[in-house]
Motif scaffolding. Structure first.
Motif, PDB file in Angstrom:
ATOM      1  N   ALA A 174      -6.483  21.028  -3.440  1.00  0.00           N
ATOM      2  CA  ALA A 174      -5.941  21.675  -2.237  1.00  0.00           C
ATOM      3  C   ALA A 174      -6.575  21.076  -0.985  1.00  0.00           C
ATOM      4  CB  ALA A 174      -6.209  23.183  -2.308  1.00  0.00           C
ATOM      5  N   ASN A 175      -6.375  19.763  -0.790  1.00  0.00           N
ATOM      6  CA  ASN A 175      -6.941  19.118   0.400  1.00  0.00           C
ATOM      7  C   ASN A 175      -6.183  19.546   1.652  1.00  0.00           C
ATOM      8  OD1 ASN A 175      -4.925  17.456  -1.073  1.00  0.00           O
ATOM      9  ND2 ASN A 175      -4.997  16.191   0.759  1.00  0.00           N
ATOM     10  N   ASP A 176      -6.881  19.549   2.780  1.00  0.00           N
ATOM     11  CA  ASP A 176      -6.254  19.933   4.050  1.00  0.00           C
ATOM     12  C   ASP A 176      -5.609  18.759   4.751  1.00  0.00           C
ATOM     13  OD1 ASP A 176      -7.105  22.847   4.450  1.00  0.00           O
ATOM     14  OD2 ASP A 176      -8.979  21.870   3.908  1.00  0.00           O
ATOM     15  N   ASP A 177      -6.109  17.549   4.459  1.00  0.00           N
ATOM     16  CA  ASP A 177      -5.584  16.364   5.138  1.00  0.00           C
ATOM     17  C   ASP A 177      -5.746  15.180   4.192  1.00  0.00           C
ATOM     18  OD1 ASP A 177      -4.580  14.637   7.066  1.00  0.00           O
ATOM     19  OD2 ASP A 177      -6.303  14.766   8.417  1.00  0.00           O
ATOM     20  N   PHE A 178      -4.894  14.180   4.401  1.00  0.00           N
ATOM     21  CA  PHE A 178      -4.981  12.930   3.642  1.00  0.00           C
ATOM     22  C   PHE A 178      -4.847  11.825   4.667  1.00  0.00           C
ATOM     23  CE2 PHE A 178      -3.683   9.339   1.156  1.00  0.00           C
ATOM     24  CZ  PHE A 178      -4.149   9.558  -0.139  1.00  0.00           C
ATOM     25  N   ILE A 179      -5.913  11.064   4.844  1.00  0.00           N
ATOM     26  CA  ILE A 179      -5.855  10.010   5.859  1.00  0.00           C
ATOM     27  C   ILE A 179      -5.615   8.657   5.198  1.00  0.00           C
ATOM     28  CG2 ILE A 179      -8.378   9.594   5.912  1.00  0.00           C
ATOM     29  CD1 ILE A 179      -7.799   9.274   9.102  1.00  0.00           C
ATOM     30  N   ARG A 180      -4.775   7.867   5.848  1.00  0.00           N
ATOM     31  CA  ARG A 180      -4.557   6.492   5.414  1.00  0.00           C
ATOM     32  C   ARG A 180      -5.003   5.608   6.572  1.00  0.00           C
ATOM     33  NH1 ARG A 180       1.430   5.756   3.357  1.00  0.00           N
ATOM     34  NH2 ARG A 180       0.487   3.710   2.969  1.00  0.00           N
ATOM     35  N   THR A 181      -5.782   4.577   6.275  1.00  0.00           N
ATOM     36  CA  THR A 181      -6.334   3.776   7.373  1.00  0.00           C
ATOM     37  C   THR A 181      -5.277   2.919   8.070  1.00  0.00           C
ATOM     38  OG1 THR A 181      -7.048   2.080   5.805  1.00  0.00           O
ATOM     39  CG2 THR A 181      -8.677   3.726   6.445  1.00  0.00           C
ATOM     40  N   THR A 182      -4.048   2.908   7.539  1.00  0.00           N
ATOM     41  CA  THR A 182      -2.968   2.200   8.240  1.00  0.00           C
ATOM     42  C   THR A 182      -2.201   3.134   9.182  1.00  0.00           C
ATOM     43  OG1 THR A 182      -1.550   2.587   6.318  1.00  0.00           O
ATOM     44  CG2 THR A 182      -2.627   0.444   6.453  1.00  0.00           C
ATOM     45  N   GLN A 183      -2.589   4.411   9.239  1.00  0.00           N
ATOM     46  CA  GLN A 183      -1.901   5.324  10.154  1.00  0.00           C
ATOM     47  C   GLN A 183      -2.310   5.013  11.599  1.00  0.00           C
ATOM     48  OE1 GLN A 183      -3.292   9.015   8.457  1.00  0.00           O
ATOM     49  NE2 GLN A 183      -1.449   9.311   7.224  1.00  0.00           N
ATOM     50  N   ASP A 222      -5.676 -11.515   8.986  1.00  0.00           N
ATOM     51  CA  ASP A 222      -5.261 -10.555  10.030  1.00  0.00           C
ATOM     52  C   ASP A 222      -4.896  -9.172   9.511  1.00  0.00           C
ATOM     53  OD1 ASP A 222      -2.942 -11.085   8.700  1.00  0.00           O
ATOM     54  OD2 ASP A 222      -1.840 -11.894  10.431  1.00  0.00           O
ATOM     55  N   TRP A 223      -5.121  -8.875   8.211  1.00  0.00           N
ATOM     56  CA  TRP A 223      -4.747  -7.551   7.697  1.00  0.00           C
ATOM     57  C   TRP A 223      -5.875  -6.563   7.991  1.00  0.00           C
ATOM     58  CZ3 TRP A 223      -1.062  -4.483   7.049  1.00  0.00           C
ATOM     59  CH2 TRP A 223      -1.136  -3.367   6.224  1.00  0.00           C
ATOM     60  N   GLY A 224      -5.800  -5.978   9.179  1.00  0.00           N
ATOM     61  CA  GLY A 224      -6.835  -5.043   9.604  1.00  0.00           C
ATOM     62  C   GLY A 224      -6.553  -4.578  11.022  1.00  0.00           C
ATOM     63  N   ILE A 225      -7.499  -3.861  11.583  1.00  0.00           N
ATOM     64  CA  ILE A 225      -7.362  -3.323  12.938  1.00  0.00           C
ATOM     65  C   ILE A 225      -8.002  -4.332  13.906  1.00  0.00           C
ATOM     66  CG2 ILE A 225      -7.971  -1.406  14.467  1.00  0.00           C
ATOM     67  CD1 ILE A 225      -8.219   0.352  11.915  1.00  0.00           C
ATOM     68  N   THR A 226      -7.240  -4.744  14.908  1.00  0.00           N
ATOM     69  CA  THR A 226      -7.776  -5.783  15.800  1.00  0.00           C
ATOM     70  C   THR A 226      -8.937  -5.255  16.642  1.00  0.00           C
ATOM     71  OG1 THR A 226      -6.044  -5.237  17.388  1.00  0.00           O
ATOM     72  CG2 THR A 226      -5.657  -7.152  15.985  1.00  0.00           C
ATOM     73  N   VAL A 279       0.831  -1.211   0.000  1.00  0.00           N
ATOM     74  CA  VAL A 279       0.000   0.000   0.000  1.00  0.00           C
ATOM     75  C   VAL A 279       0.863   1.258   0.000  1.00  0.00           C
ATOM     76  CG1 VAL A 279      -2.084  -1.048   0.956  1.00  0.00           C
ATOM     77  CG2 VAL A 279      -0.422  -0.074   2.519  1.00  0.00           C
ATOM     78  N   ASP A 280       2.009   1.233   0.671  1.00  0.00           N
ATOM     79  CA  ASP A 280       2.897   2.403   0.661  1.00  0.00           C
ATOM     80  C   ASP A 280       3.314   2.759  -0.771  1.00  0.00           C
ATOM     81  OD1 ASP A 280       2.759   2.561   3.386  1.00  0.00           O
ATOM     82  OD2 ASP A 280       4.756   1.725   3.774  1.00  0.00           O
ATOM     83  N   LYS A 281       3.626   1.717  -1.522  1.00  0.00           N
ATOM     84  CA  LYS A 281       4.058   1.904  -2.918  1.00  0.00           C
ATOM     85  C   LYS A 281       2.911   2.491  -3.763  1.00  0.00           C
ATOM     86  CE  LYS A 281       5.354  -1.295  -6.731  1.00  0.00           C
ATOM     87  NZ  LYS A 281       5.728  -0.444  -7.767  1.00  0.00           N
TER      88      LYS A 281
END
Length: 525
Positions: A91-100, A220-224, A73-75
């Motif tokens: 001109a977005n104010d934020d960019f969220i990634r669900t792995t943050q 297991d690729w997700g938030i526990t 996903v980083d790539k």
């Protein structure tokens, strides 16, 4: 320049395993234009976009490419999704990634909160699942396979076989929220727009809601799940929560109170998640529901909804490399009624570029600045006295500015552009009728020439302000060419709701040479 009014708006978070196509770009520039307008109106504006990086589909794609999911996903995000924002001048104010980490920790808090309030229970589950949609399918969404998939049940959207999943899962008591949701839709009729989308959701909820599986235990690729490490949170629950986690839910209460609730702009295919499941989850957590959900239509190419798997996806750069980002933004936002399906064709794009941008707006800007340079040594003349034809232009500018702002309030960017374009058409006609080149030959008519050219230049000043959220690049060039940057200030600081006021452009300002805003595009055979 703040009005104190909060305007928080989001795009959906996109799946980075697909490379961006013009459909993703369409949603993003629409949201960016709405955000730019509100920002320039002095509203406390925040625009969020981002990527949805968990789930089985992503894990399988990473495995197929021989890398870990995070590396994969980083790539994708760095190579495809960040550049999209640059390509389209967003001109977005934020960019969220669900792995943050900020997202993952706050998702756990939210899910724990609805668990503690009694809305989650454990149960057994068996259903047909589409990995492409990351969604369990209801009977109406399942069709019989054909060809190589004959005899199998396939997804109505992807035409790929469904997988029968049997798991112990955690469930969210969605079924308890039907009445509250129907009350929300009734008391806030514009909670879901357009009306066709609202009607679809109301009838869906009236048919009764089933509880929603909100965890998975087979990968297991997700938030526990906070109280059970053997489960991960269902990717759609994790994804929807980004709108709240990005503005501080569960961590920065002041920021959350300042921004929330949000407006969500989504494609109609993910409307139910946003208009049914998401408000129900918020109600369960005791958090305010969103301010509204706007569902736009699909972009069709050759009559088909775009998708990479069917090779109808067109990369935004294929358009911007030829026509530029402003033309991309203008075309998609003006050619399609926002909220309805629209068809894309190269012929239509090319024709509109030529007629509306090059010959309409661009030519108006070029000839007005050129005549001021020729007849007044590049200095904007003062208006002598106004006649009825001049006053008519002033009325058109004022009415167009008010109509455009009202259209933006309705999320109808297409109607806003149509209103603003009445100024372009009126000024082009005004110049043709007043013939400044003929006035210039008669020294006694000099005062009339001053009024005509000031009127044209001041009309362009209003256009630069009103069109800047749609076409930031060309309007900036025009602003500088009108000498407005030196005398009035930066374009993005001009209060857009006052753009229709007359007499802002200062006589005596120096006009600078203006290269064509929309150069001729050579069509390759």
């Amino acid at each position: 320049m703040s009005t104190g009014r909060s305007f928080y708006i989001t795009t959906p978070i996109y799946y980075p395993s697909d490379v961006p196509h013009i459909g993703h770009g369409y949603t993003t520039v629409a949201v960016d234009t709405l955000a730019r307008w509100h920002r320039q109106a002095g509203d406390d504006t925040w625009m969020l976009t981002g990527t949805d990086e968990h789930g089985q589909k992503m894990m399988r794609a990473a495995a197929a490419n021989g890398v870990q999911p995070q590396e994969w996903v980083d790539k994708l995000v760095s190579e495809s999704w960040f550049p999209l924002l640059e390509t389209l001048d967003v001109a977005n104010d934020d960019f969220i990634r669900t792995t943050q980490e900020r997202h993952e920790e706050r998702v756990k808090k939210f899910v724990q909160a609805i668990h503690d309030r009694g809305y989650i229970y454990a149960g057994e589950f068996e259903a047909l699942y589409c990995v492409g949609c990351e969604e369990f399918k209801t009977e109406s969404e399942i069709v019989d396979g054909t060809g190589p998939f004959e005899g199998l049940k396939v997804c109505a959207i992807h035409s790929k076989p469904l997988e029968l999943l049997q798991e112990k899962n955690y469930f969210f008591k969605l079924s308890e929220f039907g009445d509250r949701l129907l009350e929300l839709y009734a008391t806030q009729p514009d909670f879901i727009r357009p009306e066709s989308a609202r009607n679809e959701v109301v009838s869906f909820v009236k048919n009764g809601l089933k509880d929603l599986s909100i965890s998975r235990s087979t990968f297991d690729w997700g938030i526990t799940v906070p109280w059970d490490q053997s489960h991960v949170i269902y990717v759609w629950v994790d994804a929807l929560l980004n709108y709240a986690t990005a503005v501080g839910y569960g961590a920065e209460q002041d920021e959350f109170d300042r921004r929330w609730p949000a407006y969500h702009v989504v494609g109609k295919d993910i409307l139910r998640f946003h208009a049914v499941i998401w408000p129900a989850m918020l109600m369960a957590a005791g958090v305010e529901v969103p301010r509204g959900v706007f569902a736009h239509g699909w972009l069709l190419v050759g009559g088909e909804k775009m998708s990479k798997s069917k090779l109808t996806g067109i990369a935004p750069t294929e358009i911007t490399d030829v026509f530029g980002s402003d033309a991309y933004r203008f075309y998609f936002l003006s050619a399609i009624a926002f909220g309805q399906d629209g068809s894309f064709s190269w012929e239509d794009l090319s024709a509109r570029y030529q007629a509306e941008l090059a010959n309409g707006f661009g030519n108006l800007a070029s000839r007005t600045t050129a005549m001021i340079e020729r007849y007044f040594e590049g200095v904007i003349p003062p208006a002598a006295s106004y006649e009825e034809g001049d006053l008519r232009i002033q009325r058109i500018v004022a009415e167009a500015a008010a109509a455009a702002d009202a259209a933006i309030e309705r999320f109808r960017v297409d109607e806003a552009i149509a209103a603003i374009w009445t100024i372009v058409d009126a000024l082009n006609l005004y110049i043709t009728e007043n013939e400044p080149w003929a006035l210039a030959k008669d020294s006694e008519r000099r005062p009339r020439l001053e009024t005509v050219l000031y009127t044209a230049a001041e009309g362009l000043r209003a256009l630069a302000v009103l069109l800047s959220p749609v076409m930031p690049e060309s309007t900036e060039k025009l602003w500088i060419a009108l000498g407005a940057a030196e005398t009035i200030g930066r374009l993005q600081d001009q209060p857009i709701r006052e753009a229709g006021a007359w007499g802002v452009l200062r006589p005596g300002a120096s006009v600078n040479g203006l290269a064509p805003l929309f150069p001729r595009v050579e069509q390759s055979a």
